[in-house]
Design a protein around this motif. Sequence first.
Motif, PDB file in Angstrom:
ATOM      1  N   THR A 699     -12.002  14.378  -6.885  1.00 50.07           N
ATOM      2  CA  THR A 699     -11.995  15.200  -5.684  1.00 50.07           C
ATOM      3  C   THR A 699     -10.562  15.388  -5.225  1.00 50.07           C
ATOM      4  N   ALA A 700     -10.290  16.511  -4.597  1.00 52.10           N
ATOM      5  CA  ALA A 700      -8.944  16.763  -4.075  1.00 52.10           C
ATOM      6  C   ALA A 700      -8.766  16.157  -2.691  1.00 52.10           C
ATOM      7  N   GLU A 701      -9.863  15.901  -1.968  1.00 50.29           N
ATOM      8  CA  GLU A 701      -9.769  15.410  -0.589  1.00 50.29           C
ATOM      9  C   GLU A 701     -10.760  14.269  -0.392  1.00 50.29           C
ATOM     10  N   ARG A 702     -10.333  13.083  -0.757  1.00 53.70           N
ATOM     11  CA  ARG A 702     -11.198  11.917  -0.578  1.00 53.70           C
ATOM     12  C   ARG A 702     -10.985  11.306   0.799  1.00 53.70           C
ATOM     13  N   LYS A 703     -12.065  10.826   1.415  1.00 48.71           N
ATOM     14  CA  LYS A 703     -11.968  10.163   2.707  1.00 48.71           C
ATOM     15  C   LYS A 703     -11.200   8.854   2.557  1.00 48.71           C
ATOM     16  N   ARG A 704     -10.406   8.513   3.561  1.00 47.06           N
ATOM     17  CA  ARG A 704      -9.576   7.313   3.459  1.00 47.06           C
ATOM     18  C   ARG A 704     -10.439   6.052   3.467  1.00 47.06           C
ATOM     19  N   MET A 705      -9.870   4.971   2.955  1.00 40.16           N
ATOM     20  CA  MET A 705     -10.574   3.701   2.894  1.00 40.16           C
ATOM     21  C   MET A 705     -10.755   3.134   4.293  1.00 40.16           C
ATOM     22  N   ALA A 706     -11.898   2.460   4.515  1.00 40.94           N
ATOM     23  CA  ALA A 706     -12.186   1.875   5.826  1.00 40.94           C
ATOM     24  C   ALA A 706     -11.282   0.689   6.119  1.00 40.94           C
ATOM     25  N   ILE A 707     -10.835  -0.014   5.073  1.00 39.96           N
ATOM     26  CA  ILE A 707      -9.931  -1.141   5.231  1.00 39.96           C
ATOM     27  C   ILE A 707      -8.629  -0.785   4.514  1.00 39.96           C
ATOM     28  N   ARG A 708      -7.536  -0.817   5.241  1.00 35.65           N
ATOM     29  CA  ARG A 708      -6.272  -0.401   4.642  1.00 35.65           C
ATOM     30  C   ARG A 708      -5.883  -1.349   3.508  1.00 35.65           C
ATOM     31  N   PRO A 709      -5.523  -0.816   2.356  1.00 36.49           N
ATOM     32  CA  PRO A 709      -5.132  -1.683   1.226  1.00 36.49           C
ATOM     33  C   PRO A 709      -3.743  -2.270   1.419  1.00 36.49           C
ATOM     34  N   TYR A 710      -3.395  -3.161   0.520  1.00 33.81           N
ATOM     35  CA  TYR A 710      -2.098  -3.828   0.575  1.00 33.81           C
ATOM     36  C   TYR A 710      -0.961  -2.806   0.514  1.00 33.81           C
ATOM     37  N   PRO A 711      -0.037  -2.814   1.487  1.00 30.23           N
ATOM     38  CA  PRO A 711       1.041  -1.804   1.529  1.00 30.23           C
ATOM     39  C   PRO A 711       2.217  -2.194   0.641  1.00 30.23           C
ATOM     40  N   GLY A 712       2.016  -2.120  -0.642  1.00 28.69           N
ATOM     41  CA  GLY A 712       3.047  -2.514  -1.590  1.00 28.69           C
ATOM     42  C   GLY A 712       4.319  -1.698  -1.475  1.00 28.69           C
ATOM     43  N   GLU A 713       4.239  -0.511  -0.856  1.00 29.09           N
ATOM     44  CA  GLU A 713       5.429   0.324  -0.743  1.00 29.09           C
ATOM     45  C   GLU A 713       6.496  -0.298   0.168  1.00 29.09           C
ATOM     46  N   LEU A 714       6.107  -1.308   0.959  1.00 31.29           N
ATOM     47  CA  LEU A 714       7.063  -1.956   1.855  1.00 31.29           C
ATOM     48  C   LEU A 714       7.864  -3.052   1.157  1.00 31.29           C
ATOM     49  N   ALA A 715       7.517  -3.380  -0.077  1.00 31.51           N
ATOM     50  CA  ALA A 715       8.221  -4.436  -0.798  1.00 31.51           C
ATOM     51  C   ALA A 715       9.557  -3.922  -1.316  1.00 31.51           C
ATOM     52  N   GLY A 716      10.533  -4.829  -1.410  1.00 31.16           N
ATOM     53  CA  GLY A 716      11.821  -4.450  -1.953  1.00 31.16           C
ATOM     54  C   GLY A 716      12.864  -5.532  -1.727  1.00 31.16           C
ATOM     55  N   SER A 717      14.044  -5.276  -2.202  1.00 26.72           N
ATOM     56  CA  SER A 717      15.146  -6.227  -2.055  1.00 26.72           C
ATOM     57  C   SER A 717      15.610  -6.255  -0.600  1.00 26.72           C
ATOM     58  N   LEU A 718      15.967  -7.463  -0.112  1.00 26.71           N
ATOM     59  CA  LEU A 718      16.443  -7.636   1.255  1.00 26.71           C
ATOM     60  C   LEU A 718      17.881  -8.140   1.199  1.00 26.71           C
ATOM     61  N   PRO A 719      18.857  -7.253   1.398  1.00 27.15           N
ATOM     62  CA  PRO A 719      20.265  -7.686   1.323  1.00 27.15           C
ATOM     63  C   PRO A 719      20.622  -8.618   2.476  1.00 27.15           C
ATOM     64  N   LEU A 720      21.447  -9.610   2.178  1.00 30.67           N
ATOM     65  CA  LEU A 720      21.900 -10.582   3.174  1.00 30.67           C
ATOM     66  C   LEU A 720      23.417 -10.512   3.282  1.00 30.67           C
ATOM     67  N   PRO A 721      23.992 -11.022   4.382  1.00 31.06           N
ATOM     68  CA  PRO A 721      25.458 -11.047   4.500  1.00 31.06           C
ATOM     69  C   PRO A 721      26.083 -11.823   3.343  1.00 31.06           C
ATOM     70  N   GLY A 722      27.250 -11.367   2.913  1.00 26.74           N
ATOM     71  CA  GLY A 722      27.955 -12.037   1.829  1.00 26.74           C
ATOM     72  C   GLY A 722      27.530 -11.589   0.455  1.00 26.74           C
ATOM     73  N   GLY A 723      26.656 -10.588   0.374  1.00 26.00           N
ATOM     74  CA  GLY A 723      26.252 -10.059  -0.920  1.00 26.00           C
ATOM     75  C   GLY A 723      25.011 -10.685  -1.514  1.00 26.00           C
ATOM     76  N   ASP A 724      24.443 -11.725  -0.867  1.00 23.41           N
ATOM     77  CA  ASP A 724      23.200 -12.317  -1.373  1.00 23.41           C
ATOM     78  C   ASP A 724      22.034 -11.371  -1.102  1.00 23.41           C
TER      79      ASP A 724
END
Length: 878
Positions: A699-724
């Motif tokens: 289908t081109a227009e599926r209804k959204r899920m009732a329970i939001r799935p894991y938001p993996g798009e928020l994952a990523g590297s977290l830079p710290l002071p000093g280059g860590d």
Amino acid sequence: MTTRNLDALFEPKAIALIGASNQRGSVGQVIARNLQESGFSGPVLPVNPTAGAIRSTLAYGSIADLPVKPDLAVIATPAPTVPGLISELGERGCRAAVVITAGFSDPAARQALLDASRPHLLRIIGPNCLGVLSPPMGINASFAQLTPAAGGLALVAQSGAVTTAALDWACGRGFGFSHVVTLGDMADVDFGDMLDYLALDDATKAILLYVESVTDARKFMTAGRIAARAKPVVVIKTGRSAAGAKAAFSHTGALAGADAVYDAAFRRAGMLRVGQLRELFDAVTTLSSGLKVRGDRLAVLTNGGGAGVLAIDALEALGGRPAELAPETVEALDRALPATWSRGNPVDIIGDAPPERYGAALEALLTDPGADAVLVLNCPTAIADGAEAARQVVETVRRSGVRRPVLTSWLGEVSQAEARRLFAQAHIPSHETPDEATRAFMHLVEYEKNQAQLMETPPAWPQPEDREAARRIVEEAMADGRTRLTEPEAKAVLRAYGIPIAESLVAATPEEAAERAAELPPPYAVKIHSPDISHKTDVGGVALGLSTPEAVAAAARQMNARVAAAAPNARLEGFVVQPMIVRPRARELIAGVAVDPTFGPVVLFGQGGVAVEVLADRVVGLPPLNRVLAREMISRTRVSALLGAYRDRPAADAEGVAEVLERLSLMVVELPQLAELDINPLLADEDGVLALDARIGLTAERKRMAIRPYPGELAGSLPLPGGDEVWMRPIRPDDEPALVEMVERTSKEDMRLRVHGPLKRLPHVWAARLSQIDYDREMALVAEDPPGELLGVARLIADPEGRSGEFALLVRTDRQHRGIGRALLERLLHHAAARGLKEVWGNVLNENQRMLALSRELGFRRAPSGDLSVVKVVKTLT
């Protein structure tokens, strides 16, 4: 908008009644009487342009004439007048209105009502409703026939008729209410709004719902899970016997009827569903008793064999199990009971049983390791005193100290009144009949199962083998304008997600089919290959048990002719050839995906084969699923009993079946074009699982899920002071052990500053609640290094309106002074702004100077907190 201004419904300082009347028996007259006689301490302001007074109370000709601003208005005037009245009320500062009036089924009329209210943020209950009652506040803003007593139950219903029946039934049995709300047509306030409000309402100890439909599924699930964690939520849903959705494409779509989906939603939200109005109050009484059960095994103690058999029959019909008495329990009973006792469960202690016999038998059963609860029955006789037996039961329970539920049923009416009074005083549940008592036990069992789903810590999801290949197949089919995949395409998608699938080859002609067959081990199966034919057996498009390639070619030629005649408009693109799968000990199952019009995508599991819709042995689950939820789904089917070992058949690979459901759930999350999916049959035996056939609709227009799935798009590297740098991601349910370890490696002083009190160890319930969050309204970002070792957590909980959120921050003591806390909080603030929050705030102890300094550097300002030891810091977001 959710709970904003709902306090005006339940704690108004003044109430206006628009449409108040003196006409006897009219809605306006009944509401005026109820408002004036229910004990409300503020002014009730009748509005009627022609009446000088309503029941001796001065009436006002218009809203403009009202001497004070009403917080709440009740409207009982003709439908065309209501939008204008709502607009006038909003201009006067009124914050909530109960629209009794019907006649808003036309979408334009309904929208006019909302358009009038929204500029003023005025909340609307209704239209077409009975009204609202808050007995503790002396409010009866309804045309109900009575005002119930104040109490701890909140009732939220769509039906006014059901509400009046429930009030009449409950009041006659001594139930009191904190609030009663009839939602009617739910133009504005809906179940999600009310669950959000009642979850935090101190006067409400339990919530009862009468549901006909849900409007916003995600809001309902989010609010419902929050409420069910705080207090019992018991629900009746009408339409249990309604026919399921009819789907031409897949068995899954036909089986995933709306009622089965509601069932799954209530379970996933931690609620208890019951079937009858009386059962609603019985269930909430049982759940509010504080009794907890560990399983579904019940021991029955009775002085009458027939009553015991009735209880066991009811237990098994409801899915419970009779407890198997341990040898030491039987020995104890042998010493205490006459030789004629039943020597099994139910424990029949004979009709002449004196009170002491009840006590001795109950004492033995309370320590039996195989019993999760004990049901004590008494049939009245002229030989033994039922009240004295009840006293002995009460004393035995008190003296034993065993925290095991005891339920009772003293059969009869007049002669058993004293026994029931004794049980009520001792807070021991008492029921009129054995089947009612057994049903109460199963309410406890079902409720504990549903609650466990909220607190379970599941393992991480399995990963697909080649998600990009699956996406390409789906996107290419959509680009071609197709709404379904061919069988080879569907199997390729399943294979890409790691679901074992039978090998198959595609051939364009009968001769090529024979060539493909020669590449496979005999015997062979041949199926028609057509994008227009879903159920191939219906048009003669399947041939099985072919022993040679020549037989394959002959069968393919005959198949072409049959299918062309049966489906003349179908495009025939050749054949699918595969080896016959010979697994004689395999169980035939079905697994799939369908899309519900209310709750969106659902996953289905049950008994498969050609008679799948006749057997209708299936269960539905809401994704995202994990292994724990998948196992729980499987356990609810009859076919689950066949997955274990029996006779000459070894146990099937039940974990493999659960993994298939997990992987289907992952497909739902990652392939938004998925509309229907059917694996039938899915074979399962001791060698594993194998999908023989697959259908996938798009289908081109599926209804959204009732329970939001894991938001993996928020994952990523977290830079710290000093280059860590460290890795940052949203928290996962399987982080519970790491979260506990992080707290253990944090100093007591740091924990005191974080939780504003001493905390030596994070309890399982807390850790499960903190790691298993609803990503729609809550977010927790963790920093980890190495993977799986948590260094810090930044948490945000948004209010139901989505305007503001409270933050919290904790960094492990030995990893502080590296900038982790600041980096996490900055990312959390960015997330809060991205989802539309206007401000973020937190409560910080005065002595926590480091946190106060960090908040200043990040632009937080100080605000009054009402507690001299705490500083409230607030940041406005742009």
